[in-house]
Design an enzyme around this catalytic site. Structure first.
Site, PDB file in Angstrom:
ATOM      1  CD  GLU A 216       0.942  -3.845   5.612  1.00  0.00           C
ATOM      2  OE1 GLU A 216       1.692  -3.348   6.465  1.00  0.00           O
ATOM      3  OE2 GLU A 216       0.047  -3.362   5.132  1.00  0.00           O
TER       4      GLU A 216
ATOM      5  CG  ASP B 123       2.861   0.257   7.760  1.00  0.00           C
ATOM      6  OD1 ASP B 123       2.596  -0.267   6.659  1.00  0.00           O
ATOM      7  OD2 ASP B 123       1.856   0.445   8.640  1.00  0.00           O
TER       8      ASP B 123
ATOM      9  CG  HIS C 253       0.955   2.838  12.303  1.00  0.00           C
ATOM     10  ND1 HIS C 253      -0.341   2.163  12.508  1.00  0.00           N
ATOM     11  CD2 HIS C 253       1.386   2.269  11.031  1.00  0.00           C
ATOM     12  CE1 HIS C 253      -0.737   2.013  11.424  1.00  0.00           C
ATOM     13  NE2 HIS C 253       0.182   1.829  10.774  1.00  0.00           N
TER      14      HIS C 253
ATOM     15  CG  HIS D 169      -0.381   0.019   2.701  1.00  0.00           C
ATOM     16  ND1 HIS D 169       0.019   1.287   2.992  1.00  0.00           N
ATOM     17  CD2 HIS D 169      -0.205  -1.052   3.527  1.00  0.00           C
ATOM     18  CE1 HIS D 169       0.504   0.910   4.254  1.00  0.00           C
ATOM     19  NE2 HIS D 169       0.479  -0.451   4.573  1.00  0.00           N
TER      20      HIS D 169
ATOM     21  CG  ASP E  31      -2.476   3.970   2.958  1.00  0.00           C
ATOM     22  OD1 ASP E  31      -2.301   3.094   2.418  1.00  0.00           O
ATOM     23  OD2 ASP E  31      -3.232   4.044   3.728  1.00  0.00           O
TER      24      ASP E  31
ATOM     25  CD  GLU F 272      -3.194  -1.809   5.267  1.00  0.00           C
ATOM     26  OE1 GLU F 272      -3.318  -2.563   5.895  1.00  0.00           O
ATOM     27  OE2 GLU F 272      -2.666  -0.579   5.692  1.00  0.00           O
ATOM     28  CD  GLU F 273      -1.374   2.106   7.610  1.00  0.00           C
ATOM     29  OE1 GLU F 273      -1.893   1.595   8.662  1.00  0.00           O
ATOM     30  OE2 GLU F 273      -0.342   1.642   7.460  1.00  0.00           O
TER      31      GLU F 273
HETATM   32 ZN   LIG Z   1       1.008  -1.265   6.567  1.00  0.00          ZN
END
Ligand SMILES: [Zn+2]
Length: 397
Positions: free
Chosen positions: A176, A116, A370, A84, A86, A148-149
């Site tokens: 991931e 990520d 994150h 992903h 984003d 995705e997030e």
């Molecule tokens: Zn991710």
């Protein structure tokens, strides 16, 4: 394997360069990722791919799906490398340096999305010329999605499109951050914001208004009750950690000060169900409670009183496959036979539900995802390159 090591050493600087470029695109979920997609498309075009894109309604976000064809352009089942595009937001002041400018230190790259999961995307782009350099037994596909997030909003569009195009796949590797371990199952992920609308008034006369905060607290208490129920519901041990479905309230906002009755409040909360039933159990019970208990009371003093549960995303769980072609492939490539499960949501369940054998395996630790000063180590990037180069060798032979 000295030859393979040489290839990794050759590709690694390019990987870092691509990662540095990817970090510069501030592709926070919900915002446009078109510039990043354009960059990826250009990179892949240089090696000769066929691509198609799918867009969100306003056209501000895109998924890119690109293919390096196999021998004789046959429709043999290909392999998808999926990531992903984003990232979660970053608060500049909390970071040691600008989160959107990659910084290398102590054999690590720091920046939002390094782990990520732009690190994985960088590896796939860096290895693409290698895949294109030899005739492959089957096609290799690159899938880069948006949002995705925030509930996997992009992936369903690309999967629907693939179905229409009638393309067959043998496996999908979702990169991931798993520290390059094969992950074969994860919980679902449901995310909500519940909005409470009350009636403003002076705090000295509580009867004159309706406190949105008060109702949000009662709603929260009900959620906590239901959370405790979740623990009891799964008496049979699952392979997850923790083994039961979880519920968490992550943000509460509302009100302007102690002396004003708050007319607005919102709660941001999530559920990670081990099965669909648990997710449905929460939704049904909290919706009933809001509708039958809270709302009638709220509306007594204020006809405009309202509670609205907004679904940010409901991501399906990723279930263990009996014999997983994808997991076996990855274990074969990495030489690590351990298979594990995890408790964070990904697009894996969506690919799996489309009938594609799927595994999650990518560079970087989930502990870094994150976080402030997110990073990925050189070592993890090299391990990922090794997996992809091994895949190329396998497909070229
Ligand atoms: Zn991710």
């Amino acid at each position: 394997m000295p030859i393979q090591k040489n290839i990794i050493d050759q590709v690694f600087p390019e990987t870092l360069k691509i990662l540095t470029n990817l970090i510069k695109f501030q592709t926070v979920s919900g915002t446009s990722n078109l510039e990043l997609i354009k960059y990826c498309e250009k990179k892949l075009d240089e090696v000769g791919v066929t691509s198609f894109k799918t867009f969100n309604k306003s056209g501000s976000q895109a998924n890119l799906f690109s293919t390096i064809n196999g021998k004789d352009n046959s429709n043999s089942k290909g392999i998808i490398l999926s990531g992903h595009t984003d990232v979660v937001p970053a608060v500049h002041d909390e970071w040691t340096s600008d989160p959107y400018i990659a910084r290398e230190k102590d054999n690590k790259v720091y920046g939002r999305g390094t782990c990520d999961m732009k690190g994985f995307i960088a590896c796939t782009l860096a290895v693409a010329p290698l895949f294109a350099s030899k005739k492959l037994k089957a096609p290799i596909h690159f899938s880069y999605t948006f949002d995705e997030e925030t509930g996997c909003l992009g992936a369903p569009l690309v999967l629907a499109d693939l179905k229409k195009r009638n393309i067959n796949f043998s496996a999908c590797i979702i990169g991931e951050p798993t520290s390059m371990k094969a992950i074969t199952a994860h919980k679902g992920y449901n995310e909500y914001i519940t909005h409470f609308t009350g009636l403003s008034g002076h705090a000295s006369n509580p009867e004159s208004g309706v406190s949105a905060i008060e109702y949000a607290i009662r709603y929260s208490n009900k959620l906590m009750e239901l959370r405790d129920e979740l623990k009891k519901r799964n008496s049979t041990k699952t392979s997850f950690s923790p083994s039961y479905s979880t519920l968490q309230i992550g943000k509460i906002s509302g009100g302007i000060g102690a002396n004003v009755i708050a007319d607005q409040c919102s709660l941001e909360w999530e559920v990670r169900p081990v099965n669909k039933d648990d997710g449905d159990f929460i939704s049904k019970n909290i919706d009933d409670f809001a509708k039958n208990i809270l709302l009638p009371e709220m509306k007594k003093n204020n006809s405009k009183g309202n509670i609205k549960k907004e679904i940010i995303g409901e991501v399906v769980g990723f279930n263990k496959e009996e014999t997983s072609e994808a997991a076996n492939l990855v274990c074969n490539l990495t030489g690590d036979n351990a298979k594990d499960t995890m408790s964070f949501g990904t697009e894996a369940g969506l690919f799996q539900n489309s009938g594609i054998s799927t595994v999650i395996c990518g560079p970087g630790s989930i502990k870094q995802a994150h976080t402030v000063d997110e990073y990925i180590s050189f070592d993890q990037l090299k391990k990922c390159l090794k997996m992809l180069i091994s895949l190329q060798e396998k497909m070229a032979n």
